[in-house]
Design a protein around this motif. Structure first.
Motif, PDB file in Angstrom:
ATOM      1  N   THR A  49       0.845  -1.197   0.000  1.00 12.14           N
ATOM      2  CA  THR A  49       0.000   0.000   0.000  1.00 12.14           C
ATOM      3  C   THR A  49       0.881   1.247   0.000  1.00 12.14           C
ATOM      4  N   PRO A  50       0.410   2.320  -0.644  1.00 16.05           N
ATOM      5  CA  PRO A  50      -0.811   2.410  -1.439  1.00 16.05           C
ATOM      6  C   PRO A  50      -0.618   1.800  -2.825  1.00 16.05           C
ATOM      7  N   LYS A  51      -1.731   1.547  -3.499  1.00 18.64           N
ATOM      8  CA  LYS A  51      -1.682   1.144  -4.893  1.00 18.64           C
ATOM      9  C   LYS A  51      -1.595   2.395  -5.762  1.00 18.64           C
ATOM     10  N   ILE A  52      -1.131   2.219  -6.989  1.00 23.09           N
ATOM     11  CA  ILE A  52      -1.152   3.312  -7.942  1.00 23.09           C
ATOM     12  C   ILE A  52      -1.830   2.835  -9.213  1.00 23.09           C
ATOM     13  N   ALA A  53      -2.711   3.668  -9.764  1.00 24.04           N
ATOM     14  CA  ALA A  53      -3.490   3.276 -10.939  1.00 24.04           C
ATOM     15  C   ALA A  53      -3.641   4.466 -11.872  1.00 24.04           C
ATOM     16  N   PHE A  54      -3.822   4.176 -13.168  1.00 25.90           N
ATOM     17  CA  PHE A  54      -4.098   5.245 -14.118  1.00 25.90           C
ATOM     18  C   PHE A  54      -5.393   4.949 -14.858  1.00 25.90           C
ATOM     19  N   VAL A  55      -6.141   6.016 -15.134  1.00 30.86           N
ATOM     20  CA  VAL A  55      -7.502   5.894 -15.663  1.00 30.86           C
ATOM     21  C   VAL A  55      -7.636   6.671 -16.956  1.00 30.86           C
ATOM     22  N   ALA A  56      -8.622   6.255 -17.761  1.00 31.74           N
ATOM     23  CA  ALA A  56      -8.893   6.919 -19.032  1.00 31.74           C
ATOM     24  C   ALA A  56     -10.344   6.680 -19.414  1.00 31.74           C
ATOM     25  N   PRO A  57     -10.908   7.542 -20.259  1.00 32.74           N
ATOM     26  CA  PRO A  57     -12.262   7.299 -20.771  1.00 32.74           C
ATOM     27  C   PRO A  57     -12.302   5.988 -21.554  1.00 32.74           C
ATOM     28  N   PRO A  58     -13.486   5.410 -21.738  1.00 36.15           N
ATOM     29  CA  PRO A  58     -13.578   4.117 -22.418  1.00 36.15           C
ATOM     30  C   PRO A  58     -13.154   4.185 -23.880  1.00 36.15           C
ATOM     31  N   SER A  59     -12.529   3.117 -24.336  1.00 35.66           N
ATOM     32  CA  SER A  59     -12.211   2.934 -25.752  1.00 35.66           C
ATOM     33  C   SER A  59     -12.054   1.444 -26.005  1.00 35.66           C
ATOM     34  N   ASP A  60     -12.131   1.037 -27.257  1.00 32.85           N
ATOM     35  CA  ASP A  60     -11.955  -0.371 -27.606  1.00 32.85           C
ATOM     36  C   ASP A  60     -10.530  -0.802 -27.301  1.00 32.85           C
ATOM     37  N   TYR A  61     -10.357  -2.039 -26.845  1.00 35.76           N
ATOM     38  CA  TYR A  61      -9.017  -2.612 -26.698  1.00 35.76           C
ATOM     39  C   TYR A  61      -9.111  -4.126 -26.726  1.00 35.76           C
ATOM     40  N   VAL A  62      -7.978  -4.758 -26.901  1.00 36.69           N
ATOM     41  CA  VAL A  62      -7.905  -6.217 -26.912  1.00 36.69           C
ATOM     42  C   VAL A  62      -7.379  -6.681 -25.572  1.00 36.69           C
ATOM     43  N   ALA A  63      -8.179  -7.476 -24.849  1.00 30.26           N
ATOM     44  CA  ALA A  63      -7.776  -7.987 -23.539  1.00 30.26           C
ATOM     45  C   ALA A  63      -6.700  -9.052 -23.692  1.00 30.26           C
ATOM     46  N   SER A  64      -6.128  -9.452 -22.580  1.00 30.42           N
ATOM     47  CA  SER A  64      -4.998 -10.381 -22.617  1.00 30.42           C
ATOM     48  C   SER A  64      -5.353 -11.757 -23.165  1.00 30.42           C
ATOM     49  N   ASN A  65      -6.639 -12.120 -23.147  1.00 30.35           N
ATOM     50  CA  ASN A  65      -7.058 -13.406 -23.715  1.00 30.35           C
ATOM     51  C   ASN A  65      -7.470 -13.295 -25.178  1.00 30.35           C
ATOM     52  N   GLY A  66      -7.289 -12.109 -25.765  1.00 29.38           N
ATOM     53  CA  GLY A  66      -7.609 -11.904 -27.167  1.00 29.38           C
ATOM     54  C   GLY A  66      -9.005 -11.369 -27.428  1.00 29.38           C
ATOM     55  N   ARG A  67      -9.833 -11.271 -26.402  1.00 27.70           N
ATOM     56  CA  ARG A  67     -11.189 -10.762 -26.592  1.00 27.70           C
ATOM     57  C   ARG A  67     -11.176  -9.246 -26.770  1.00 27.70           C
ATOM     58  N   ILE A  68     -11.990  -8.777 -27.702  1.00 27.44           N
ATOM     59  CA  ILE A  68     -12.112  -7.342 -27.904  1.00 27.44           C
ATOM     60  C   ILE A  68     -13.132  -6.790 -26.912  1.00 27.44           C
ATOM     61  N   VAL A  69     -12.689  -5.870 -26.088  1.00 27.22           N
ATOM     62  CA  VAL A  69     -13.581  -5.167 -25.166  1.00 27.22           C
ATOM     63  C   VAL A  69     -13.985  -3.866 -25.844  1.00 27.22           C
ATOM     64  N   ARG A  70     -15.281  -3.685 -26.055  1.00 28.23           N
ATOM     65  CA  ARG A  70     -15.775  -2.499 -26.738  1.00 28.23           C
ATOM     66  C   ARG A  70     -15.992  -1.358 -25.737  1.00 28.23           C
ATOM     67  N   ALA A  71     -15.798  -0.148 -26.229  1.00 25.14           N
ATOM     68  CA  ALA A  71     -15.971   1.027 -25.377  1.00 25.14           C
ATOM     69  C   ALA A  71     -17.374   1.086 -24.791  1.00 25.14           C
ATOM     70  N   GLY A  72     -18.341   0.605 -25.544  1.00 21.62           N
ATOM     71  CA  GLY A  72     -19.717   0.648 -25.070  1.00 21.62           C
ATOM     72  C   GLY A  72     -20.012  -0.298 -23.927  1.00 21.62           C
ATOM     73  N   GLU A  73     -19.099  -1.238 -23.647  1.00 19.79           N
ATOM     74  CA  GLU A  73     -19.302  -2.198 -22.559  1.00 19.79           C
ATOM     75  C   GLU A  73     -18.909  -1.629 -21.206  1.00 19.79           C
ATOM     76  N   ILE A  74     -18.124  -0.563 -21.193  1.00 25.07           N
ATOM     77  CA  ILE A  74     -17.492  -0.111 -19.956  1.00 25.07           C
ATOM     78  C   ILE A  74     -17.719   1.382 -19.740  1.00 25.07           C
ATOM     79  N   ASP A  75     -17.496   1.811 -18.506  1.00 28.44           N
ATOM     80  CA  ASP A  75     -17.601   3.222 -18.150  1.00 28.44           C
ATOM     81  C   ASP A  75     -16.256   3.932 -18.223  1.00 28.44           C
ATOM     82  N   LEU A  76     -15.183   3.202 -17.991  1.00 30.44           N
ATOM     83  CA  LEU A  76     -13.837   3.772 -18.049  1.00 30.44           C
ATOM     84  C   LEU A  76     -12.811   2.658 -18.125  1.00 30.44           C
ATOM     85  N   LEU A  77     -11.566   3.045 -18.372  1.00 30.37           N
ATOM     86  CA  LEU A  77     -10.430   2.127 -18.382  1.00 30.37           C
ATOM     87  C   LEU A  77      -9.597   2.355 -17.122  1.00 30.37           C
ATOM     88  N   VAL A  78      -9.124   1.274 -16.509  1.00 32.98           N
ATOM     89  CA  VAL A  78      -8.251   1.383 -15.340  1.00 32.98           C
ATOM     90  C   VAL A  78      -7.138   0.345 -15.450  1.00 32.98           C
TER      91      VAL A  78
END
Length: 398
Positions: free
Chosen positions: A278-307
């Motif tokens: 502790t403490p943790k450190i994190a960075f945030v951004a508005p939603p956008s499309d990205y490819v998750a580590s398992n290859g699945r495409i996460v669409r911006a419309g699925e999420i409220d933000l990126l962390v």
């Protein structure tokens, strides 16, 4: 000393959420390890295989990541209204210490299930349906309620609940973090500095001009949030993009230390090396499309933000449970960097994108007498016993 026998201790190896750890009943530990101190620390280090200059944990139960270098002690609670006390130790991988400064939200899930497995919950309460286990989180002095599915007097571990970052489905366990921003006596400050956004003085090598905005929050776990764009990231990064960059990791650790001092968690930057959990450190951004580590495409419309968040000096493969509470709490407070990244507005829950996929966490913040509070945060995880029996350590290992 060579030739000493190995000592065996009853233990259970469990997955909880996206973490794994070695679980012990307090009464099963060697007597010298039933109380805080060097003996307990040495035992946990030897069980995990730390400190390991090779950073591989070949000679221990650890997995050489912050998510898998953990030990837990569970015991019948002496605190009224609680079933068990849950104490968590984050074992450093290649340095000589065990960090007791915070909780592991993921293993909180397993703590509830283990309490039933270990016989610390009345079997009459675990017949069929859902067993409510009230947990006293001893590291931080807060209450967690685990709603554990049971059948025929045993924990039901298999099911169809899917959790991004975990390979196989399992039974869903709902976790409720009670007063996650409270210090235990009702006087805790969710924002230690009193500000929703602070301006940190940082080295020019990190941010031109040496000024960086940050939201410093203590909810679930002390966390430092910065905007991804302010430090040159998109918020869609996966582990290799950060963990393969030694200079980036050093910059994040510097930021973490600066934020920890501002939050009053340590007195000087030098102390951060002995408080890695502790403490943790994190960075945030508005939603956008990205490819998750398992290859699945996460669409911006699925999420409220990126962390994206770091734990023990490395980008986490998914998201820490306690940091998820911090994300939900900060997203619920207008004016924080997290709330802004999520698009503003009133919200009682947030779904965010992390390197392995998405996660939804509920939290409702209220302004009471000029101070923001969160009564509870709720999320779903799962837990499963991977192995049970005895763990063996050399007799001179503690």
């Amino acid at each position: 000393m060579s030739g000493l026998p190995q000592f065996r201790i009853p233990a259970t190896y469990m997955r909880g959420g996206t973490s794994k750890g070695v679980f012990f009943r307090l009464e099963d530990l060697p007597e010298s390890c039933r109380v805080p101190g060097p003996a307990r620390d040495r035992l946990f280090q030897r069980v995990i295989g730390s400190p390991d200059p090779y950073a591989g944990h070949i000679d221990g139960m650890g997995g050489a990541t912050s998510s898998t270098s953990k030990c837990v002690i569970v015991s019948p609670s002496t605190r009224p209204g609680h079933d068990v006390d849950y104490l968590y130790g984050q074992v450093a991988i290649d340095t000589d210490f065990v960090d007791w400064s915070g909780n592991c939200g993921n293993l909180s899930t397993a703590a509830g299930a283990f309490a039933i497995h270990a016989g610390h919950v009345d079997p009459a309460r675990a017949v069929d349906g859902v067993c409510t286990v009230r947990i006293w989180q001893a590291n931080i002095g807060r209450t967690i309620i685990a709603y554990v599915p049971v059948a025929n007097g045993e924990v039901r571990e298999t099911g169809d609940f899917e959790l991004d970052g975990v390979t196989f489905p399992a039974a869903e366990i709902v976790l409720e973090f009670v007063d996650p921003a409270d210090d235990g006596d009702g006087g805790g400050a969710m924002f230690p500095t009193g500000n929703l956004i602070d301006e940190l003085d940082v080295p020019e090598a990190i941010v031109p001009g040496g000024k960086l905005r940050a939201t410093l929050i203590d909810a679930g776990i002390p966390t430092i949030f910065v905007a991804a764009a302010d430090i040159g990231y998109a918020g869609t990064e996966l582990r290799d993009a950060i963990n393969g960059d030694a200079e980036a990791l050093a910059r994040f650790e510097t930021l973490r230390a600066i934020g920890a001092v501002r939050m009053g968690l340590i007195g000087s930057i030098d102390e951060a090396a002995r408080r890695q959990h502790t403490p943790k450190i994190a960075f945030v951004a508005p939603p956008s499309d990205y490819v998750a580590s398992n290859g699945r495409i996460v669409r911006a419309g699925e999420i409220d933000l990126l962390v994206r968040a770091l734990s023990m000096g490395r980008l986490h493969h998914a998201m820490m449970g306690t940091a998820s509470v911090a994300i939900a709490a900060a997203a619920a407070v207008p004016g924080t960097l997290v709330h802004r990244a999520a698009g503003g507005g009133e919200r009682r829950a947030v779904r965010f994108g992390h390197p392995s996929g998405t996660l939804r966490v509920g939290a409702e913040a209220k302004l009471v007498d000029g101070r923001w509070t969160v009564a509870r945060a709720i999320m779903s995880r799962s837990a499963r016993i991977l192995m049970e029996g005895w763990v063996r350590v050399p007799a001179d290992g503690f």
